[in-house]
Design a protein around this motif. Structure first.
Motif, PDB file in Angstrom:
ATOM      1  N   UNK A 268       0.813  -1.213   0.000  1.00  0.00           N
ATOM      2  CA  UNK A 268       0.000   0.000   0.000  1.00  0.00           C
ATOM      3  C   UNK A 268       0.849   1.267   0.000  1.00  0.00           C
ATOM      4  N   UNK A 269       2.096   1.145  -0.458  1.00  0.00           N
ATOM      5  CA  UNK A 269       3.029   2.290  -0.510  1.00  0.00           C
ATOM      6  C   UNK A 269       3.028   3.118   0.775  1.00  0.00           C
ATOM      7  N   UNK A 270       3.306   2.477   1.917  1.00  0.00           N
ATOM      8  CA  UNK A 270       3.378   3.255   3.156  1.00  0.00           C
ATOM      9  C   UNK A 270       4.605   4.171   3.136  1.00  0.00           C
ATOM     10  N   UNK A 271       4.606   5.184   4.030  1.00  0.00           N
ATOM     11  CA  UNK A 271       5.768   6.083   4.068  1.00  0.00           C
ATOM     12  C   UNK A 271       7.018   5.303   4.454  1.00  0.00           C
ATOM     13  N   UNK A 272       6.861   4.398   5.413  1.00  0.00           N
ATOM     14  CA  UNK A 272       8.025   3.653   5.900  1.00  0.00           C
ATOM     15  C   UNK A 272       7.744   2.158   5.908  1.00  0.00           C
ATOM     16  N   UNK A 273       8.658   1.409   5.283  1.00  0.00           N
ATOM     17  CA  UNK A 273       8.617  -0.050   5.394  1.00  0.00           C
ATOM     18  C   UNK A 273       9.750  -0.466   6.328  1.00  0.00           C
ATOM     19  N   UNK A 274       9.396  -1.183   7.391  1.00  0.00           N
ATOM     20  CA  UNK A 274      10.412  -1.724   8.285  1.00  0.00           C
ATOM     21  C   UNK A 274      10.504  -3.219   8.034  1.00  0.00           C
ATOM     22  N   UNK A 275      11.697  -3.778   8.243  1.00  0.00           N
ATOM     23  CA  UNK A 275      11.900  -5.190   7.905  1.00  0.00           C
ATOM     24  C   UNK A 275      12.686  -5.912   8.986  1.00  0.00           C
ATOM     25  N   UNK A 276      12.258  -7.130   9.283  1.00  0.00           N
ATOM     26  CA  UNK A 276      13.047  -8.053  10.100  1.00  0.00           C
ATOM     27  C   UNK A 276      13.178  -9.352   9.327  1.00  0.00           C
ATOM     28  N   UNK A 277      14.372  -9.929   9.275  1.00  0.00           N
ATOM     29  CA  UNK A 277      14.594 -11.213   8.599  1.00  0.00           C
ATOM     30  C   UNK A 277      15.389 -12.105   9.537  1.00  0.00           C
ATOM     31  N   UNK A 278      14.776 -13.172   9.982  1.00  0.00           N
ATOM     32  CA  UNK A 278      15.468 -14.037  10.937  1.00  0.00           C
ATOM     33  C   UNK A 278      14.998 -15.475  10.768  1.00  0.00           C
ATOM     34  N   UNK A 279      15.867 -16.420  11.125  1.00  0.00           N
ATOM     35  CA  UNK A 279      15.344 -17.741  11.429  1.00  0.00           C
ATOM     36  C   UNK A 279      14.491 -17.555  12.678  1.00  0.00           C
ATOM     37  N   UNK A 280      13.402 -18.309  12.773  1.00  0.00           N
ATOM     38  CA  UNK A 280      12.532 -18.147  13.951  1.00  0.00           C
ATOM     39  C   UNK A 280      13.251 -18.755  15.155  1.00  0.00           C
ATOM     40  N   UNK A 281      14.061 -17.917  15.813  1.00  0.00           N
ATOM     41  CA  UNK A 281      14.927 -18.387  16.897  1.00  0.00           C
ATOM     42  C   UNK A 281      14.862 -17.373  18.033  1.00  0.00           C
ATOM     43  N   UNK A 282      14.862 -17.901  19.285  1.00  0.00           N
ATOM     44  CA  UNK A 282      14.725 -16.991  20.439  1.00  0.00           C
ATOM     45  C   UNK A 282      15.920 -16.067  20.621  1.00  0.00           C
ATOM     46  N   UNK A 283      17.036 -16.379  19.938  1.00  0.00           N
ATOM     47  CA  UNK A 283      18.201 -15.492  20.066  1.00  0.00           C
ATOM     48  C   UNK A 283      18.015 -14.186  19.291  1.00  0.00           C
ATOM     49  N   UNK A 284      17.065 -14.151  18.376  1.00  0.00           N
ATOM     50  CA  UNK A 284      16.981 -13.036  17.431  1.00  0.00           C
ATOM     51  C   UNK A 284      16.204 -11.838  17.972  1.00  0.00           C
ATOM     52  N   UNK A 285      15.575 -11.973  19.128  1.00  0.00           N
ATOM     53  CA  UNK A 285      14.887 -10.830  19.739  1.00  0.00           C
ATOM     54  C   UNK A 285      13.666 -10.359  18.964  1.00  0.00           C
ATOM     55  N   UNK A 286      12.961 -11.291  18.310  1.00  0.00           N
ATOM     56  CA  UNK A 286      11.786 -10.903  17.507  1.00  0.00           C
ATOM     57  C   UNK A 286      10.690 -10.353  18.423  1.00  0.00           C
ATOM     58  N   UNK A 287      10.524 -10.967  19.580  1.00  0.00           N
ATOM     59  CA  UNK A 287       9.500 -10.522  20.540  1.00  0.00           C
ATOM     60  C   UNK A 287       9.775  -9.099  21.030  1.00  0.00           C
ATOM     61  N   UNK A 288      11.037  -8.775  21.305  1.00  0.00           N
ATOM     62  CA  UNK A 288      11.402  -7.431  21.770  1.00  0.00           C
ATOM     63  C   UNK A 288      11.087  -6.383  20.697  1.00  0.00           C
ATOM     64  N   UNK A 289      11.386  -6.759  19.449  1.00  0.00           N
ATOM     65  CA  UNK A 289      11.120  -5.883  18.301  1.00  0.00           C
ATOM     66  C   UNK A 289       9.625  -5.612  18.174  1.00  0.00           C
ATOM     67  N   UNK A 290       8.812  -6.691  18.295  1.00  0.00           N
ATOM     68  CA  UNK A 290       7.358  -6.542  18.164  1.00  0.00           C
ATOM     69  C   UNK A 290       6.808  -5.690  19.307  1.00  0.00           C
ATOM     70  N   UNK A 291       7.392  -5.858  20.496  1.00  0.00           N
ATOM     71  CA  UNK A 291       6.922  -5.086  21.641  1.00  0.00           C
ATOM     72  C   UNK A 291       7.171  -3.586  21.404  1.00  0.00           C
ATOM     73  N   UNK A 292       8.394  -3.258  20.982  1.00  0.00           N
ATOM     74  CA  UNK A 292       8.724  -1.851  20.731  1.00  0.00           C
ATOM     75  C   UNK A 292       7.802  -1.280  19.655  1.00  0.00           C
ATOM     76  N   UNK A 293       7.593  -2.050  18.580  1.00  0.00           N
ATOM     77  CA  UNK A 293       6.761  -1.576  17.475  1.00  0.00           C
ATOM     78  C   UNK A 293       5.317  -1.353  17.929  1.00  0.00           C
ATOM     79  N   UNK A 294       4.791  -2.316  18.692  1.00  0.00           N
ATOM     80  CA  UNK A 294       3.387  -2.171  19.105  1.00  0.00           C
ATOM     81  C   UNK A 294       3.230  -1.009  20.092  1.00  0.00           C
ATOM     82  N   UNK A 295       4.227  -0.785  20.947  1.00  0.00           N
ATOM     83  CA  UNK A 295       4.124   0.366  21.863  1.00  0.00           C
ATOM     84  C   UNK A 295       4.172   1.689  21.098  1.00  0.00           C
ATOM     85  N   UNK A 296       4.959   1.729  20.019  1.00  0.00           N
ATOM     86  CA  UNK A 296       5.009   2.963  19.220  1.00  0.00           C
ATOM     87  C   UNK A 296       3.654   3.239  18.565  1.00  0.00           C
TER      88      UNK A 296
END
Ligand code: GDG
Length: 496
Positions: A268-296
């Motif tokens: 939808x041509x948003x102003x900003x596209x943010x990207x995360x690329x990871x193996x689904x692994x607990x070392x990658x901090x995906x949950x922390x990233x989602x938390x920060x994004x949802x709080x914003x």
């Protein structure tokens, strides 16, 4: 087995090719596109080298074969061995322990027994095909006992080991019931490579504490024991990288550029596209990233109409219990964020739980204004380097965890501590609002660093250290021409 002999042998848990079985039962080999294959390909071809590893499926016994110029020597593992040596000891004991116990490490004596037995099989397989005086390069945490096993069987060999994941501080490492055996296993190598200077330091400290050997960086003086004579071992950092030129070429291809434009349009041509690329692994901090994004989104600092987070989470270790829980957690969180903040036509998180071809990855990097690497602990993180390599347009902002090895080199990224959610939120906002001139300045300097230290530089530096450690002779004759290009002139090792 085979009566062939090779002057250069790579040993890794997985082969550089995957055996893919079709629905009709027929099997084919597919090149696995890892950084390791790219790194070792040139030297493998020129030395007529062989690669020993597991084909990725239980109980598949296969004869050696040649794939794309590389001799492949498959090693069969039974379903039990996979469960105990690989999923158990490698992925549920060593992996969490070496990543600072983000999840608890599990210690089982029968997993350890399987680890010893399978390491011995890898060592036997390498010993059987290595020529007199050959070089054997052992890869990663699944095979830490192989260097000593190999030296005991074949004292004529030059042996290297590279650890792709972190090596933990002694306070954590000392939990391991088999901590001394692992250290002794690794010290069988001539050169032990780590991603970061701090990993090499942690290893040397563990050697001093457990064995009392004298260490003076990068050297470890290993005295004679009942079975082996005294030796000097090198333990130091060799930060791994990617094939920068190939990645940039991919990103520059018209098809990838067109796809990047199409991805933005589909979002939808948003102003900003943010990207995360990871193996689904607990070392990658995906949950922390989602938390920060949802709080914003919650705070109103970001609006769902303006920003989309694309999260590629490639499936990984799906039979290990912790990974099943992680998947459930992440998918619940994504569902909640989309439920709370999405609108018809605007999805907050675009979550993709599958693998993609490399050109699609390159297109995603090109399409992303902000790349989020929020690892809680990561040996290097090649994704950060791929993003930089793809951005030949000198645009895009890399948000990079200081707990990823890449942070030692990529100094002009926006550095974050993923545990500090407020700090992470501020860094994301800084990335979203950054002016073009500053983006360019930072990306230029990142690109300079990544270009200088590519994967060819990594393998060349390691192999030179290996030659020097052994007898001071640079037997690979690896030299830089004045333009900095690689020249490989390989001599077979002298018979000793
Ligand atoms: C270990 C260490 C260290 C991911 N999804 C897809 C895909 N990938 C590719 C990436 C990248 C690679 O996989 C992942 O490398 P990382 O370095 O980010 O992470 P690990 O897998 O954990 O690797 C790590 C590395 O070893 C090397 O020493 O850096 O610290 O943990 O290349 O692009 N590639 C494709 N489709 C996907 O869906 N084609």
């Amino acid at each position: 087995m085979t009566d062939e002999r090779f002057a250069f042998v790579v040993v890794s848990n997985r082969l550089p090719v995957d055996r893919v079985v079709a629905e009709d039962g027929s099997a084919a080999w597919k090149q696995s596109p890892g950084g390791l294959v790219t790194a070792l390909e040139p030297v493998m071809r020129l030395t007529d080298g062989a690669w020993v590893g597991w084909a990725g499926q239980p109980d598949v016994a296969l004869d050696p074969f040649t794939n794309d110029g590389i001799r492949i020597v498959p090693l069969a593992l039974s379903a039990d061995e996979i469960a105990n040596y690989y999923e158990g000891f490698s992925n549920d004991t060593i992996w969490p322990l070496y990543h600072d116990v983000i999840v608890p490490a599990t210690y089982h004596r029968d997993w350890w027994d399987a680890y010893v037995a399978v390491n011995q099989r890898f060592a036997d397989a390498a010993a059987a095909i290595a020529d007199e005086g050959a070089t054997v390069w052992v890869q990663d945490y699944q095979l830490q006992l192989v260097p000593r096993m190999l030296r005991l069987a074949r004292p004529d060999l030059t042996i290297g080991f590279f650890n792709h994941i972190p090596f933990p501080a002694y306070g954590l490492y000392s939990q391991l019931p088999w901590r001394t055996q692992i250290i002794e296993g690794l010290l069988g190598a001539d050169v032990i490579g780590f991603q970061r200077v701090s990993d090499a330091g942690n290893f040397s400290r563990a050697v001093r504490r457990l064995l009392g050997h004298t260490t003076k960086s990068p050297y470890i003086e290993v005295p004679a024991d009942d079975e082996l004579p005294a030796r000097r071992v090198v333990a130091r950092a060799f930060p791994i990288s990617i094939d920068v030129e190939a990645f940039e070429d991919l990103a520059r291809s018209p098809a990838v550029q067109a796809r990047a434009t199409q991805i933005r349009a589909e979002l939808g041509n948003p102003k900003t596209v943010m990207l995360g690329v990871d193996r689904l692994d607990y070392t990658k901090g995906i949950g922390h990233r989602l938390k920060a994004f949802s709080e914003l989104l919650e705070d109103g600092r970001l609006k769902v109409e303006d920003v989309t987070l694309v999260q590629v989470a490639s499936p990984s270790r799906e039979r290990v219990e912790t990974y099943k829980h992680l998947r459930d957690d992440i998918e619940l969180t994504v569902g909640r964020i989309n439920g709370d903040f999405g609108t018809i036509g605007h999805q907050a998180v675009n979550y993709l739980h599958h693998g993609f071809p490399r050109d699609e990855m390159a297109a995603l990097y090109l399409a992303a204004d902000v790349m989020l690497v929020t690892a809680l602990r990561d040996g290097m993180n090649l994704v950060a380097k791929e993003y930089v390599a793809a951005r030949y347009d000198e645009d895009g902002v890399l948000v990079l965890s200081e707990f990823a090895g890449a942070a030692d080199e990529l100094k002009t990224a926006l550095r974050i501590n993923p545990h500090d959610i407020d700090g992470l939120k501020d860094a994301i906002m800084q990335a979203v609002e950054m002016a073009r001139a500053e983006r360019r300045k930072r990306m230029r300097s990142l690109r300079k660093r990544v270009r200088e230290n590519d994967v060819q530089h990594w393998s060349r530096t390691f192999l030179r250290a290996l030659s020097e450690a052994n007898d001071g002779v640079d037997r690979y004759g690896i030299e830089l021409d004045p333009l900095g290009d690689l020249e490989w002139t390989v001599e077979r090792p002298s018979k000793r």
